[in-house]
Structure formats: C-alpha cells, structure tokens
Design a protein around this motif. Sequence first.
Motif: not given
Length: 400
Positions: A171-176, A217-234
């Motif tokens: 879920x992506x929430x921004x201020x406005x 778009x920035x919030x979606x990109x941050x969520x993308x890194x959240x998905x990518x990080x554990x994959x790279x740790x694996x």
Amino acid sequence: MPSTVPLTHLGSSRRDQLDRVIEAGLATQGRVFALSLEPVRQSLGERWDARRDYIWDAAERTLERRLPPPDVFMRVDEVTFIAAVASRDSYEGQVLCADILRGLLSFFLGRNADDDMVLKRVASLDGGALQCVRIDPFAPRPLTPARDAPVPSRSPDDWSPPLAGRRHSASILTATDEPLEVRFEVVPVWRLDTGAVGAFRIARDVAAASPLSPAQLEAIDRATIDVLTPLLEEYRREGGMFAVIAPLSFSTLAVGRSRLALISQWASVADLMRQVVILELQDVDAGVPTGRTGETAAMMAPFFRGLMIGIEDVAGAVKALSEHPFNGVVVDGERARTLLGRLIRTARKTTRNVLLVNAPTGPDEDGLRQAGVTHIASPQVAGSPAPEPDPVRPGASVPA
C-alpha cells in the motif's frame, strides 16, 4: 589462457614505477589490470594514426580522475594501459577498471561496448612483457571463507521456493494523493536465441486512474527496493549468478534528494547491486530536457551491473539513446502496441538487447526474433489471487 603484453611505450621512469608495483605484491594480489583500446583502433582503421593522440589524451584525463593516488596507471603499448589499484581489494579494483573501460569504449565507439571489452589481470612481469590472464569484466564477486560458506551457484530451477512467480503487494500513501495498491512479481526473462532464462525482472503493476505524482513514483521506487533487498540477501546466501532487472523511475533518480534516499536505502546490499542488478530506467519521454537522461544515467551507472531504459515513443527513444550507451531497452507490448515495430527498429540502431514485456498476442518467438527482439519476459500469472497488501511501513509514505 595466459597472454603477453609487450612494454613498447614505457619509458625508464615508468618502468621503474612498474617494477615497484610488481615488487609491492599488487600483481600477486590480483590488483593490477590491463585495459585495451584495441576495439577503438579497429573501428577507426586508417584514421587511428590521426586520432591516436587525442584518444590517449582523453583516456588519460579519465584515468587521472578515476584513479587518484595511491592508484597508478600507465600506458604500456599502442592500445593498452595498465592500472594498479592499491586503494581497494582485487574484486573492487576489477569492478572499477571494468567501469572505466566500458565508459571509454562507449564514448569513443559511440555505442554500447560491453561485447568489445577486453579486461585482463596482470599475473607477473617477465622481462620485457607482462603476463596476463583475461577475465570476465562482469563476473560476480567470488565467495571466500570470510563470507558465508561457499555454495554452488544456483540455477533458476534449483531455488526453493522458486524465484519466478514470487509476489508481493504494498500500500502506497503520500501526503496529498489517493492511496495506491502496487503489485510486484518476479518474472523470468527468456533469451530468444537459446530459449533459456537469462535474468529475472521485478514487474510492477499499479492500479491508478490518473497519472502518478512524483511523490507516488518515489514511494513506489522505495517499495521496489524493499522487494529487491531480501532477494539480494538471498543471492548472497545461495550463490546466485543471475541478473535481476529492477525498474526505477527517472523522476526519482533525476532529483538529488530522492536519488540519495534510494542509495541510502540499498546501502546494506550495495555490493550486490553492482554485481547483480540491472537498472531499468522508466518514464523517460521526449519532454525531458536535453542531456538530463544521459546525466542521470551516468550518475547511476557506478551503482549497477548495467543500465536499460524503457521506451514508449520514438522521439523520446531517439533522444535518450543518443545521450547514454544503455545496455539495452525495454518495450512494453501493451503500452506501445501501435509503435512496437518502430520502437524495436529504433532501439536496434544503438543496442543489440531488446527486452519485450507484455508481448501482444499473435507473433510467435520466431517472428519476434526476426523483428529484432532478443529477450521476452513471461507475463504475470493470470487468475492467481494477489497477496494481501503490506501495511504502510516507514519510508513507504512520502511527503508531497
């Protein structure tokens, strides 16, 4: 197979410096590299003699900037210079030299030059020649006892649970802006020449009735890194060797504040980003100011294994591809249905890698191959229930 590089352009003072480098043990530690401009000489043909001094002057300016003391570089023959990297370990030196060589060749050749790169590791100095061994400039860091216990490299079929088909929802929430639901899925990327999986791609699906704001778009990109990080740790644990294509938005990466925020977010896996991840630069159109795409791509290149760009209109594609030697392009068959053929032809003028995602029904693989497509990404699995969205996490909500 070992090869020799003669020292035909090395004066006595430089030879003394080279001797000190060898005596210091940098070669035995794997931190001395030979980089070749032979592809440039071959491309220029008879014009090489006239352009040689200019090319070497430009190359040396780059080397002075990228290899400050205690690192050392010197020209050793007509087309080769060596770099002794004392400031970092063998693998980091290899990554640095590969990035320098890629940039030089791409600049002088005017196109992506990954296939032209010849990078060698200097093993020893034998009389009037260097003994070298060619290395893969894009090889991942080898596992060592200091890291996790060595594990044989995993193929896509060996991973459990499988890489392909992994899903995530956020879920992506921004201020406005209105709340958004974003679905992610890891999909395989197939090579049409071999029929094998050549990489994986993080596909993003956003249900939005109106154009997304920069904050979204920035919030979606941050969520993308959240998905990518554990994959790279694996990947680190399992010995993964396959590239992962990760989409990020141009609007996020072009702005210093949001770009630095993303770089900080992936700091724990920065080494794996350089080894594994290919950035897919999205949302670049013809309205982007001239030079901005190339500037942004050049700033991001040191952080990734490679850079691709998503293209949706011909004018924007021509402009962007002229500004940076991207490793390939990504074309969405649904979003660019009416321009598909023109976009593929435009891309093939500057790169040999064309990834088609969401391919339209009709053309078979032979037809796509003949049209110039080199890779396809499997569509998301239809009919499967989406995972429950994550609650909004710190960092997923971005002030407008």
